[in-house]
Design an enzyme around this catalytic site. Structure first.
Site, PDB file in Angstrom:
ATOM      1  CG  ASN A  96      -1.788   1.207   1.327  1.00  0.00           C
ATOM      2  OD1 ASN A  96      -2.426   1.576   0.336  1.00  0.00           O
ATOM      3  ND2 ASN A  96      -1.858   1.839   2.486  1.00  0.00           N
ATOM      4  CG  HIS A 140      -0.267   5.826   4.854  1.00  0.00           C
ATOM      5  ND1 HIS A 140      -1.645   5.809   4.985  1.00  0.00           N
ATOM      6  CD2 HIS A 140       0.193   6.660   5.815  1.00  0.00           C
ATOM      7  CE1 HIS A 140      -1.990   6.581   5.997  1.00  0.00           C
ATOM      8  NE2 HIS A 140      -0.905   7.108   6.516  1.00  0.00           N
ATOM      9  CB  SER A 176       5.302   4.901   4.084  1.00  0.00           C
ATOM     10  OG  SER A 176       5.682   5.903   4.997  1.00  0.00           O
ATOM     11  CG  ASP A 193      -2.479   2.947   7.201  1.00  0.00           C
ATOM     12  OD1 ASP A 193      -2.554   2.374   6.098  1.00  0.00           O
ATOM     13  OD2 ASP A 193      -3.189   3.919   7.516  1.00  0.00           O
TER      14      ASP A 193
HETATM   15  C1  GRF Z   1      -2.401   8.578  -2.605  1.00  0.00           C
HETATM   16  O1  GRF Z   1      -2.180   9.837  -2.068  1.00  0.00           O
HETATM   17  C2  GRF Z   1      -2.022   7.501  -1.630  1.00  0.00           C
HETATM   18  O2  GRF Z   1      -1.078   7.926  -0.695  1.00  0.00           O
HETATM   19  C3  GRF Z   1      -3.320   7.180  -0.929  1.00  0.00           C
HETATM   20  O3  GRF Z   1      -4.305   7.377  -1.905  1.00  0.00           O
HETATM   21  C4  GRF Z   1      -3.874   8.346  -2.840  1.00  0.00           C
HETATM   22  C5  GRF Z   1      -4.148   7.809  -4.205  1.00  0.00           C
HETATM   23  O4  GRF Z   1      -4.000   8.777  -5.207  1.00  0.00           O
HETATM   24  N1  GRF Z   1      -3.293   5.846  -0.402  1.00  0.00           N
HETATM   25  P1  GRF Z   1      -4.170   8.356  -6.714  1.00  0.00           P
HETATM   26  O5  GRF Z   1      -5.527   7.682  -6.856  1.00  0.00           O
HETATM   27  O6  GRF Z   1      -3.052   7.442  -7.069  1.00  0.00           O
HETATM   28  O7  GRF Z   1      -4.118   9.652  -7.476  1.00  0.00           O
END
Ligand code: GRF
Length: 215
Positions: free
Chosen positions: A113, A115, A142, A151
């Site tokens: 994931n 984050h 991260s 997380d």
């Molecule tokens: C990212 O900011 C990521 O950190 C979070 O969700 C967002 C996804 O953005 N988990 P995108 O859909 O890739 O533009």
């Protein structure tokens, strides 16, 4: 080059990180093959990005009767789809629902994931506003392994930046997103080459987490 890393992505939103993966794959810059994308949101722009790239999209948002799908039903279909695609890695690329422990344990490959914080700090939502409200000097993003605890899985890589005096949460979010667009391809390249071993992280050829400064 080693075999490309076969990736299934789960998305809910804009999919800008998915687009970075698609662009890198199509240009031959990234040693990955996106075998399919699962979306839980019929309105997600990530769906358009997927189909425009000619990648298989599994839209799992509503049941046949038109009712919104429960998380349990989503997970049942998503697991069958992942088993069918048989990827090396599942990437949560802006997937906005919490997955159950049963699902996470049933997926037959690692799940990572992205984050928007320097984990273990600022788990959960609204990270940018909370970071600014706390007066933090540093922030970032991260990539971590997904485990049943939200997380909290092993952090593989992090990208750091310094917060600016007076910046808004939106401005900070945009800067962090630019970091994400660099951290994701870098992390996938290191996984494809074996520098990072997500199945058994202690077999990795570098100390984890890898911490980077991009600006
Ligand atoms: C990212 O900011 C990521 O950190 C979070 O969700 C967002 C996804 O953005 N988990 P995108 O859909 O890739 O533009």
């Amino acid at each position: 080059m080693s075999n490309p890393l076969k990736i299934a992505a789960l998305v809910s939103g804009s999919g800008s990180n998915l687009q970075v993966m698609i662009d890198g794959m199509q240009a031959g810059r990234l040693p990955i093959q996106i075998v399919g994308v699962i979306s839980n949101n019929a309105d997600a722009y990530a769906n358009t990005r997927t189909t425009q790239a000619g990648i298989e999209l599994a839209l799992l948002s509503h049941t046949q009767s038109g009712k919104r799908m429960s998380m349990a039903t989503f997970e049942k279909h998503a697991l069958a789809q992942i088993q069918d695609w048989s990827p090396d890695l599942v990437v949560l690329a802006g997937f906005m629902r919490v997955l159950s422990a049963d699902f996470i344990e049933s997926v037959p490959c690692p799940i990572i994931n992205l984050h928007p914080s320097l984990l273990p700090h600022y788990k959960g939502l609204n990270t940018h506003a909370r970071v600014l409200a706390s007066g933090e000097r540093y922030h970032g993003c991260s990539v971590h392994l997904v485990t049943a605890e939200l997380d909290a899985g092993k952090v593989l890589t992090q990208a750091n930046l310094a917060t600016h005096a007076g910046e808004t949460a939106d401005q900070l979010a945009k800067r962090v997103q630019r970091l994400e667009h660099q951290l994701v391809p870098l992390t996938l390249t290191m996984m494809a080459s074996g520098l990072i071993d997500a199945v058994n992280t202690s077999n990795s050829q570098i100390d984890l987490p890898l911490r980077l400064w991009f600006d």
